[in-house]
Design a protein around this motif. Structure first.
Motif, PDB file in Angstrom:
ATOM      1  N   ALA A 157       0.618  -0.923   0.246  1.00 44.84           N
ATOM      2  CA  ALA A 157       0.079  -0.027  -0.355  1.00 44.84           C
ATOM      3  C   ALA A 157       0.332   1.683   0.000  1.00 44.84           C
ATOM      4  CB  ALA A 157      -0.907   0.747   1.274  1.00 44.84           C
ATOM      5  N   ASP A 158       0.727   2.331   0.892  1.00 43.01           N
ATOM      6  CA  ASP A 158       1.374   3.560   0.746  1.00 43.01           C
ATOM      7  C   ASP A 158       1.947   3.461   2.450  1.00 43.01           C
ATOM      8  OD1 ASP A 158      -0.199   3.441  -1.223  1.00 43.01           O
ATOM      9  OD2 ASP A 158      -0.730   6.298  -0.717  1.00 43.01           O
ATOM     10  N   THR A 159       2.737   3.928   2.294  1.00 38.85           N
ATOM     11  CA  THR A 159       4.137   3.597   3.592  1.00 38.85           C
ATOM     12  C   THR A 159       5.442   4.399   3.690  1.00 38.85           C
ATOM     13  OG1 THR A 159       5.134   2.857   5.098  1.00 38.85           O
ATOM     14  CG2 THR A 159       4.885   1.243   2.580  1.00 38.85           C
ATOM     15  N   GLY A 160       5.855   5.242   4.168  1.00 35.17           N
ATOM     16  CA  GLY A 160       7.721   5.422   4.360  1.00 35.17           C
ATOM     17  C   GLY A 160       8.416   3.856   5.056  1.00 35.17           C
ATOM     18  N   PRO A 161       9.482   3.750   4.916  1.00 29.56           N
ATOM     19  CA  PRO A 161       9.558   2.623   5.108  1.00 29.56           C
ATOM     20  C   PRO A 161      10.192   2.531   6.597  1.00 29.56           C
ATOM     21  CG  PRO A 161      11.654   4.431   4.312  1.00 29.56           C
ATOM     22  CD  PRO A 161      10.390   5.216   4.651  1.00 29.56           C
ATOM     23  N   THR A 162       9.577   1.090   6.714  1.00 31.37           N
ATOM     24  CA  THR A 162       9.140   0.487   7.773  1.00 31.37           C
ATOM     25  C   THR A 162       9.206  -0.937   8.228  1.00 31.37           C
ATOM     26  OG1 THR A 162       7.240   0.014   9.017  1.00 31.37           O
ATOM     27  CG2 THR A 162       6.501   0.371   6.504  1.00 31.37           C
ATOM     28  N   GLY A 163      10.100  -1.347   9.296  1.00 35.11           N
ATOM     29  CA  GLY A 163       9.840  -2.628   9.364  1.00 35.11           C
ATOM     30  C   GLY A 163       8.550  -4.026   9.369  1.00 35.11           C
ATOM     31  N   GLU A 164       7.810  -3.207   9.087  1.00 33.75           N
ATOM     32  CA  GLU A 164       6.393  -3.919   9.539  1.00 33.75           C
ATOM     33  C   GLU A 164       5.942  -4.406   7.751  1.00 33.75           C
ATOM     34  OE1 GLU A 164       3.796  -5.267  11.449  1.00 33.75           O
ATOM     35  OE2 GLU A 164       4.939  -4.948  12.793  1.00 33.75           O
ATOM     36  N   GLY A 190       7.863   8.988   6.753  1.00 34.34           N
ATOM     37  CA  GLY A 190       6.305   8.588   7.303  1.00 34.34           C
ATOM     38  C   GLY A 190       5.405   8.721   6.407  1.00 34.34           C
ATOM     39  N   GLU A 191       5.454   9.104   5.620  1.00 32.84           N
ATOM     40  CA  GLU A 191       4.408   9.037   3.823  1.00 32.84           C
ATOM     41  C   GLU A 191       5.260   8.040   3.147  1.00 32.84           C
ATOM     42  OE1 GLU A 191       3.965  12.839   2.488  1.00 32.84           O
ATOM     43  OE2 GLU A 191       3.890  14.360   4.653  1.00 32.84           O
ATOM     44  N   HIS A 192       5.807   8.071   2.786  1.00 30.78           N
ATOM     45  CA  HIS A 192       6.625   7.286   0.989  1.00 30.78           C
ATOM     46  C   HIS A 192       7.697   6.814   1.401  1.00 30.78           C
ATOM     47  CE1 HIS A 192       2.676   7.472  -0.653  1.00 30.78           C
ATOM     48  NE2 HIS A 192       2.691   8.787  -0.936  1.00 30.78           N
ATOM     49  N   MET A 193       7.916   5.954   0.097  1.00 31.95           N
ATOM     50  CA  MET A 193       9.299   5.570  -0.767  1.00 31.95           C
ATOM     51  C   MET A 193       9.893   5.983  -1.390  1.00 31.95           C
ATOM     52  SD  MET A 193       9.574   1.752   1.466  1.00 31.95           S
ATOM     53  CE  MET A 193       8.536   0.882   1.112  1.00 31.95           C
ATOM     54  N   THR A 194      11.230   6.315  -2.070  1.00 33.96           N
ATOM     55  CA  THR A 194      11.923   5.947  -3.157  1.00 33.96           C
ATOM     56  C   THR A 194      11.583   4.866  -3.554  1.00 33.96           C
ATOM     57  OG1 THR A 194      13.571   5.447  -2.090  1.00 33.96           O
ATOM     58  CG2 THR A 194      13.643   7.817  -2.374  1.00 33.96           C
ATOM     59  N   ALA A 195      11.916   3.980  -5.371  1.00 36.50           N
ATOM     60  CA  ALA A 195      11.766   3.056  -5.398  1.00 36.50           C
ATOM     61  C   ALA A 195      13.234   2.259  -4.695  1.00 36.50           C
ATOM     62  CB  ALA A 195      12.640   3.470  -7.517  1.00 36.50           C
ATOM     63  N   ARG A 196      14.472   3.110  -4.006  1.00 38.30           N
ATOM     64  CA  ARG A 196      15.631   2.068  -3.883  1.00 38.30           C
ATOM     65  C   ARG A 196      14.920   2.000  -2.907  1.00 38.30           C
ATOM     66  NH1 ARG A 196      21.160   3.735  -4.847  1.00 38.30           N
ATOM     67  NH2 ARG A 196      20.339   5.034  -6.100  1.00 38.30           N
ATOM     68  N   GLN A 197      14.431   2.782  -1.481  1.00 37.34           N
ATOM     69  CA  GLN A 197      14.324   2.515  -0.389  1.00 37.34           C
ATOM     70  C   GLN A 197      13.055   1.173  -0.310  1.00 37.34           C
ATOM     71  OE1 GLN A 197      12.257   6.286   0.986  1.00 37.34           O
ATOM     72  NE2 GLN A 197      13.820   6.346   2.544  1.00 37.34           N
ATOM     73  N   ALA A 198      12.426   0.504  -1.904  1.00 37.40           N
ATOM     74  CA  ALA A 198      11.374  -0.132  -2.212  1.00 37.40           C
ATOM     75  C   ALA A 198      12.236  -1.213  -2.351  1.00 37.40           C
ATOM     76  CB  ALA A 198      10.441  -0.285  -3.440  1.00 37.40           C
ATOM     77  N   ALA A 199      13.677  -1.262  -3.306  1.00 38.01           N
ATOM     78  CA  ALA A 199      14.133  -2.074  -3.345  1.00 38.01           C
ATOM     79  C   ALA A 199      15.504  -2.477  -2.145  1.00 38.01           C
ATOM     80  CB  ALA A 199      15.008  -1.932  -4.419  1.00 38.01           C
ATOM     81  N   GLU A 200      15.728  -1.579  -1.275  1.00 39.22           N
ATOM     82  CA  GLU A 200      16.028  -1.755   0.587  1.00 39.22           C
ATOM     83  C   GLU A 200      14.970  -3.302   0.860  1.00 39.22           C
ATOM     84  OE1 GLU A 200      19.072   1.757   0.546  1.00 39.22           O
ATOM     85  OE2 GLU A 200      17.151   1.776   1.738  1.00 39.22           O
ATOM     86  N   ALA A 222      11.500   5.477 -15.451  1.00 36.40           N
ATOM     87  CA  ALA A 222      12.958   4.435 -16.462  1.00 36.40           C
ATOM     88  C   ALA A 222      13.859   4.841 -14.896  1.00 36.40           C
ATOM     89  CB  ALA A 222      13.307   4.802 -17.417  1.00 36.40           C
ATOM     90  N   VAL A 223      13.740   5.972 -14.642  1.00 35.80           N
ATOM     91  CA  VAL A 223      14.941   6.737 -13.030  1.00 35.80           C
ATOM     92  C   VAL A 223      14.333   5.514 -11.865  1.00 35.80           C
ATOM     93  CG1 VAL A 223      15.368   8.379 -11.495  1.00 35.80           C
ATOM     94  CG2 VAL A 223      15.359   8.771 -14.249  1.00 35.80           C
ATOM     95  N   SER A 224      13.104   5.633 -11.596  1.00 34.29           N
ATOM     96  CA  SER A 224      12.796   4.747 -10.594  1.00 34.29           C
ATOM     97  C   SER A 224      13.410   3.115 -10.734  1.00 34.29           C
ATOM     98  CB  SER A 224      11.098   4.041 -10.704  1.00 34.29           C
ATOM     99  OG  SER A 224      11.634   5.870 -10.108  1.00 34.29           O
ATOM    100  N   LEU A 225      12.892   2.659 -12.295  1.00 32.54           N
ATOM    101  CA  LEU A 225      14.000   1.567 -12.085  1.00 32.54           C
ATOM    102  C   LEU A 225      15.325   1.209 -11.926  1.00 32.54           C
ATOM    103  CD1 LEU A 225      12.948  -1.625 -12.734  1.00 32.54           C
ATOM    104  CD2 LEU A 225      12.990  -0.239 -15.493  1.00 32.54           C
ATOM    105  N   ALA A 226      15.966   1.898 -12.548  1.00 34.01           N
ATOM    106  CA  ALA A 226      17.099   2.198 -12.619  1.00 34.01           C
ATOM    107  C   ALA A 226      17.468   1.941 -10.811  1.00 34.01           C
ATOM    108  CB  ALA A 226      17.972   3.282 -12.881  1.00 34.01           C
ATOM    109  N   GLN A 227      17.303   3.323 -10.290  1.00 31.99           N
ATOM    110  CA  GLN A 227      17.406   3.301  -9.072  1.00 31.99           C
ATOM    111  C   GLN A 227      16.853   1.580  -7.588  1.00 31.99           C
ATOM    112  OE1 GLN A 227      15.573   6.688  -7.701  1.00 31.99           O
ATOM    113  NE2 GLN A 227      17.451   8.356  -8.642  1.00 31.99           N
ATOM    114  N   ALA A 228      15.433   1.537  -8.252  1.00 33.41           N
ATOM    115  CA  ALA A 228      15.299   0.005  -7.614  1.00 33.41           C
ATOM    116  C   ALA A 228      16.780  -1.091  -7.807  1.00 33.41           C
ATOM    117  CB  ALA A 228      14.244  -0.706  -7.434  1.00 33.41           C
ATOM    118  N   SER A 229      16.806  -1.166  -8.839  1.00 32.73           N
ATOM    119  CA  SER A 229      17.944  -2.514  -9.722  1.00 32.73           C
ATOM    120  C   SER A 229      19.021  -1.835  -9.300  1.00 32.73           C
ATOM    121  CB  SER A 229      17.567  -2.667 -11.352  1.00 32.73           C
ATOM    122  OG  SER A 229      16.683  -2.158 -11.633  1.00 32.73           O
ATOM    123  N   GLU A 230      20.000  -0.821  -8.641  1.00 39.14           N
ATOM    124  CA  GLU A 230      20.859  -0.488  -7.287  1.00 39.14           C
ATOM    125  C   GLU A 230      21.257  -1.723  -6.475  1.00 39.14           C
ATOM    126  OE1 GLU A 230      22.222   3.451 -10.964  1.00 39.14           O
ATOM    127  OE2 GLU A 230      22.145   3.237  -7.712  1.00 39.14           O
TER     128      GLU A 230
END
Ligand SMILES: [Zn+2]
Length: 247
Positions: A157-164, A190-200, A222-230
């Protein structure tokens, strides 16, 4: 279990997608996960509105729930007569919020839907084992873990970084994760994540595949995809309309 991406545009509908909406099918059972602006139109490409067995709403931001208003018209005023209410599970206050959005009408949201309040934990919805957990967002928001016949989908859903999120996504075959932001300074907490944070999060949860969603129209995907892929060694895919997962 088959997952169909109906809408993936973050925060508001984009030029090529409605806001958040996902169709989950298992053993002939159809669950709609979120129903944001514009989604009730696109949903009809993949299922009849009369063939949906249950709906879950992650939170009460309009880009995740507001097309329940349009859906209520189908339910309440169908030429064959009012349709049986569809179960809708959402955060506390879902019925009240949508009733206010509908306004004063001859038939109500309660005529169209049977509302139930989500709490963190595990329950069965049709043949699906559903685990929910609280995400980190300005309003009460649930992430989901859906399991059927040995396959698991996790949805942020929508989230900032969280261990949950790591917890509910642990070992999932697919993590469908929001990536509203791209890298940059001064991102709100506490709102949303970057693509990199999603990947982490995908890495920490050791999921099989990451699908980036809730992509906002002002970012370059394309920027989101590249940053997540790292930040995630496994496969990373951008959500797209009609994309099927797990099936
Ligand atoms: Zn939101």
């Amino acid at each position: 279990m088959q997952v169909t991406i109906v809408g993936w545009s973050g925060s508001f509908p984009g030029p090529s997608s409605p806001a958040s909406c996902y169709l989950i099918e298992a053993d002939g059972f159809r669950l709609v996960l979120d129903l944001g602006n514009g989604a009730v139109g696109a949903l009809q490409r993949y299922t009849g509105l009369g063939d949906v067995d249950a709906i879950c709403v992650s939170h009460l931001h309009s880009d995740h729930c507001l097309d329940l208003i349009g859906y209520s018209v189908f339910q309440n005023y169908h030429p064959d007569g009012p349709r049986p209410p569809i179960p809708v599970s959402g955060p506390a206050g879902t019925q009240d919020r949508l009733t206010r959005a509908l306004g004063s009408e001859r038939r109500t949201m309660a005529d169209a839907f049977d509302f139930a309040t989500l709490t963190p934990g595990t329950t069965d919805i049709g043949p699906l084992r559903v685990t929910t957990g609280h995400m980190d967002h300005p309003v009460e928001t649930f992430g989901f873990r859906l399991t059927h016949a040995g396959k698991t989908l996790a949805y942020s859903a929508d989230t900032g970084p969280t261990g949950e999120l790591v917890k509910i996504a642990a070992g999932a075959d697919v993590l469908l994760c929001e990536a509203s932001f791209v890298d940059g300074p001064d991102r709100p907490v506490g709102e949303h994540m970057t693509a990199r944070q999603a990947a982490e999060h995908a890495s920490r949860a050791e999921v099989g595949e990451l699908v980036l969603t809730h992509l906002v129209a002002w970012n370059d995907p394309a920027v989101s995809l590249a940053q997540a892929s790292e930040a995630f060694a496994g496969p990373v895919t951008l959500a797209s309309s009609g994309l099927r997962l797990l099936g």
